[in-house]
Design a protein around this motif. Sequence first.
Motif, short mmCIF file in Angstrom:
data_model
loop_
_atom_site.label_atom_id
_atom_site.label_comp_id
_atom_site.label_asym_id
_atom_site.label_seq_id
_atom_site.Cartn_x
_atom_site.Cartn_y
_atom_site.Cartn_z
N GLY A 1 -82.78 17.42 53.38
CA GLY A 1 -84.13 17.97 53.49
C GLY A 1 -84.12 19.39 54.00
N GLU A 2 -83.24 19.69 54.95
CA GLU A 2 -83.18 21.04 55.50
C GLU A 2 -82.73 22.05 54.44
N ARG A 3 -81.77 21.65 53.62
CA ARG A 3 -81.34 22.55 52.55
C ARG A 3 -82.47 22.83 51.57
N GLN A 4 -83.23 21.81 51.23
CA GLN A 4 -84.35 21.99 50.30
C GLN A 4 -85.43 22.89 50.89
N VAL A 5 -85.71 22.70 52.19
CA VAL A 5 -86.71 23.52 52.85
C VAL A 5 -86.26 24.98 52.90
N LEU A 6 -84.99 25.20 53.24
CA LEU A 6 -84.47 26.57 53.30
C LEU A 6 -84.48 27.24 51.92
N GLN A 7 -84.22 26.47 50.87
CA GLN A 7 -84.30 27.03 49.52
C GLN A 7 -85.73 27.47 49.22
N GLN A 8 -86.71 26.70 49.68
CA GLN A 8 -88.10 27.09 49.49
C GLN A 8 -88.44 28.35 50.30
N GLU A 9 -87.88 28.45 51.52
CA GLU A 9 -88.05 29.68 52.31
C GLU A 9 -87.52 30.89 51.53
N LYS A 10 -86.34 30.71 50.96
CA LYS A 10 -85.72 31.81 50.21
C LYS A 10 -86.58 32.20 49.03
N GLY B 1 -87.13 42.30 53.35
CA GLY B 1 -86.78 41.11 52.58
C GLY B 1 -85.30 40.78 52.68
N ASP B 2 -84.45 41.82 52.62
CA ASP B 2 -83.01 41.59 52.74
C ASP B 2 -82.66 40.99 54.10
N ARG B 3 -83.32 41.50 55.15
CA ARG B 3 -83.02 40.97 56.50
C ARG B 3 -83.44 39.50 56.60
N LEU B 4 -84.61 39.17 56.06
CA LEU B 4 -85.06 37.79 56.08
C LEU B 4 -84.17 36.89 55.22
N MET B 5 -83.72 37.43 54.07
CA MET B 5 -82.83 36.66 53.21
C MET B 5 -81.50 36.40 53.89
#
Length: 590
Positions: free
Chosen positions: A511-520, A537-541
Amino acid sequence: MELGFASVVAPLLLQAGEQAPTIEEILIDLLPIALIAAAVGVFVAKVGRFPYTVALLMAGIGLSIVRYATDAFHVPFGLSHDLILLVLLPPLLFEGAATTDFERLRRNLGPVLALAVVGLLVSVALLGAAGVYAFGFPLLVSLLFAAMILPTDPVSVLALFKELGAPDRLAVLVEGESLVNDGVGVVLFSALLALVASDSSAEDLFTPSGMGGLLVDVVLVSIGGLVVGLVLGYAVYSVMYNLDDHMTEIVLTLILAYGSFLVAEHYLHVSGVIATVVAGLFIGNRGAEYAMSPRTKISVFNSLETLAFLVNTFIFLMIGLTTPINQVVQHGWLILVAIPLVLLARAAVVYPITAIANRVQEPTISRSYQHVMLWGGLHGSIPIALVLGLPATVESGGPFPFREELRAMVFGVAAFSLVVQGLSMERLLDGLGVITRSDAEELYELLVGRRRAVNAALDAAERLKRNGDLPREVYQDFTNEYEREQQELQETIASLLSKNPELRRERLLVGERQVLQQEKSAVLDAVRSGVITDDVGDRLMDEVDLKLDQVHSGESTVETGEEGFAEFWRTRAHEFGLDVEPEGETRLGD
């Protein structure tokens, strides 16, 4: 000799024009095949856990024996090299790759590539050398047989492992090797076939230029297939990203499955197998994550699964029906010698390579998994496609050496592999204590599936009430019942996870991986639309990538005391003088 699209299709069209079958004749020819497949399906449903593909193959072999003994059953058409490679193989490869979790494959990429490339080359050399004495073949012909039979067949492996519900990591190891090593196997086969067809000697291969040329061909063709798959996969992904029409996206997916194979194999002369696999991995993972709505995802994967089922049904039944029983019987002693040699050649690379891999990476591959990887290396449609592609004559006009023996041996070893190894796979898994799926995992899937159904029912009731199609009193009775079940499901799932910490942690990481992919994805959308600048954006990525790396290594970033991140926004807000304290220890400078 170059094989352009026209050179492949033109003979097929010419043959079709000469025979000129009508649609009615084609349907009449296909009807017995469909009836046999349906009867096998009913048998499997009644018997229970019995591999459907193996049952199809056995039914086909049985009918082939009846046809040979009584001349009472005639097959209107048969398998051919082009039919398997051009029509049947691409959707099976694509569907298998699209349903493979790329993250799991990435974590096991080392042993997969070692087995699929180094292991295949070594095993071909071992079996080729042994075959000179065991079969009485010249060295090049013996190597040609090894190159045909040793690549493990993804069609067979994928079908069997899905039916048995093999553990995820074991399935990734076996399926990943099968998906990759066919590209190498086809390149080896093509090079050796050219040498045999030109009446070359073994010395021509075992020279610095010969060996160097072969290795360069393997590398270039493999990398070329990888590039083609990535380029075409990204092109289709880009179109699907800005599209929300599930029917059109199904068509685009099918075009990609066939197009990547044809462009790579017949226009650019690189590995069509690798191109199709890479394109499938791209669309099945990144495409499904970012470019498909929930409805589209369901439609696309259901369509691929249905197509793969139909193709599997046809190909396994036809392999049995077209088995040359008379040749298999005539050359039975060669087959009996070949079967143990093929297994020994595979064992000679599986155990040493996995032992080396265990020294350099975690988690290790257990001995029980190694046994399954040896016995689960099935051989089926691709070896048969290659042997059906052997020419009748060599370039000088003479007969192709040992063509009948090679055909009988490939069919015989493939039949043993699919029937004996396939039927015994479940017993092997049970005997080795390899749990296909725990009771807790099965219960979790049941509970989650029912919870989704209840949530969907509540959403549907809300829409019906809003549109005036469901009276308020009926709506209230309906929601009371479903909300009570929803609460009970939530409590049961929570209790199950608390009693099974390993299952809870696995679901947490997924679930955490899926959530982080959505963040990205959200950050990319914000940059693309101009809401934030590229440097922010680069810093957040970078921050999201750091968290993803931690999750990929099996560590959570959300469990209490394990965050370990001072988020970028917290640090900057604190520096700006706002009353926000950074949390955790920063890792952004690591």
